[in-house]
Design an enzyme around this catalytic site. Structure first.
Site, PDB file in Angstrom:
ATOM      1  N   GLU A  90       0.810  -1.222   0.000  1.00 31.90           N
ATOM      2  CA  GLU A  90       0.000   0.000   0.000  1.00 31.90           C
ATOM      3  C   GLU A  90       0.838   1.264   0.000  1.00 31.90           C
ATOM      4  OE1 GLU A  90      -2.398  -0.775   3.435  1.00 31.90           O
ATOM      5  OE2 GLU A  90      -3.996  -1.719   2.274  1.00 31.90           O
ATOM      6  N   GLU A 121       7.188 -21.830   8.274  1.00 29.48           N
ATOM      7  CA  GLU A 121       7.607 -20.936   9.349  1.00 29.48           C
ATOM      8  C   GLU A 121       8.618 -21.596  10.279  1.00 29.48           C
ATOM      9  OE1 GLU A 121       4.564 -21.198  13.027  1.00 29.48           O
ATOM     10  OE2 GLU A 121       3.708 -20.325  11.211  1.00 29.48           O
TER      11      GLU A 121
END
EC number: 4.2.1.126
Length: 308
Positions: A90, A121
């Site tokens: 963004e 992860e």
């Protein structure tokens, strides 16, 4: 057969604990469920308030690094990583930043944005490798995001980044006594146990998104991407953003929309440059040169040229 000795329980983590307020979640009416979520989500605001000093420290330190040519990286897995990618994505349309200035790194890459790959992860070595692959240096900032605080991928990246002198920030939703971390800045967003036990896409995810909003916006304010409360470095790439650019110009200068459109075109569709052109009478090249002299700070450039 599963080796239970190699799989220690993480039930002690705040993010994994059972919330007594939602013990009968499966028996609530939809309205009762909404009300309970609303009640619990109030804790995200308290968590942000409690982390205010660490957030402010992160803004200051990150802006200093970016002014000197550094970059900001978010890294995480699962929901935490996706939120980092979202915030990074963004920045270019909101602040007209180059795509590599703020980068989101997600365990599993782009495919993990739409398909679960949480197993990745656990790979500490992948976190170490990504610091090398992205050529992270002492100029850069790495924010490791892990709701439960234990993600090996994130710790590998933080350790590797710290080893090369980068500024490291740890963002987690568990207290430091549960998961210590030696990062340069330690942000703890303590929202308490989730309504759906262990589902950190809920309060933990909300608080994380809020914190990232504050950090990225605060950094961009420090870098001169904002004038007053207007996004004067907005990238004019579609009709909505063109309309926003025109409204900024008409509101801040008092000229009509047609004159604003002409000014914006002459500025090369750079709102900040257009404003300075209007206030000083400079052409686009001279206005940009003045902005460059003042590190993109519109207030400083305007004052230098007009005394106001």
């Amino acid at each position: 057969m599963m080796d239970l000795e190699a799989l220690p329980s993480r039930g002690y983590l705040l993010t994994e604990q059972v919330n007594p307020a939602s013990q009968h979640l499966d028996q609530l009416t939809p309205l009762e469920l909404v009300d309970l979520f609303n009640q619990e989500d109030a804790q995200t605001l308290r968590a942000i308030a409690q982390a205010r000093e660490a957030l402010a420290q992160t803004i200051t330190a990150t802006a200093d690094r970016l002014r000197q040519g550094g970059r900001l990286f978010y890294i995480g897995a699962g929901t935490s990583g996706r939120l980092g990618v979202l915030d990074a994505a963004e920045c270019p349309p909101t602040f007209c930043t180059p795509p590599d200035l703020v980068q989101g790194i997600l365990a599993g890459g782009e495919a993990a944005l739409v398909r679960s790959s949480e197993g990745l992860e656990d790979r500490y070595e992948d976190g170490v490798a990504v610091v090398r692959d992205r050529q992270i240096t002492a100029q850069d900032v790495l924010i490791g995001i892990t709701a439960g605080g234990t993600t090996p991928y994130v710790h590998g990246a933080l350790d590797a980044a710290q080893a090369v002198g980068a500024l490291t920030v740890f963002m987690a939703c568990v207290p430091s006594e549960q998961v210590p971390c030696a990062a340069d800045i330690d942000i703890r967003l303590l929202v308490g146990p989730e309504l759906l036990a262990g589902s950190t896409r809920l309060k933990a995810g909300t608080a994380t998104k809020m914190a990232l909003n504050i950090i990225s916006t605060g950094v961009m304010v420090q870098l001169g991407k904002v004038y007053g409360n207007r996004m004067v470095d907005v990238a004019v790439t579609n009709r909505k953003l063109l309309d926003r650019a025109l409204r900024i110009l008409t509101d801040l200068t008092g000229i009509d929309r047609a004159a604003a459109a002409d000014l914006l075109e002459r500025s090369g569709y750079q709102v900040k440059r257009a404003l300075l052109m209007h206030w000083t009478g400079l052409d686009a090249l001279a206005a940009q040169a003045l902005l460059d002299q003042h590190n993109g700070q519109l207030h400083a450039a305007k004052t230098a040229a007009t005394g106001a």
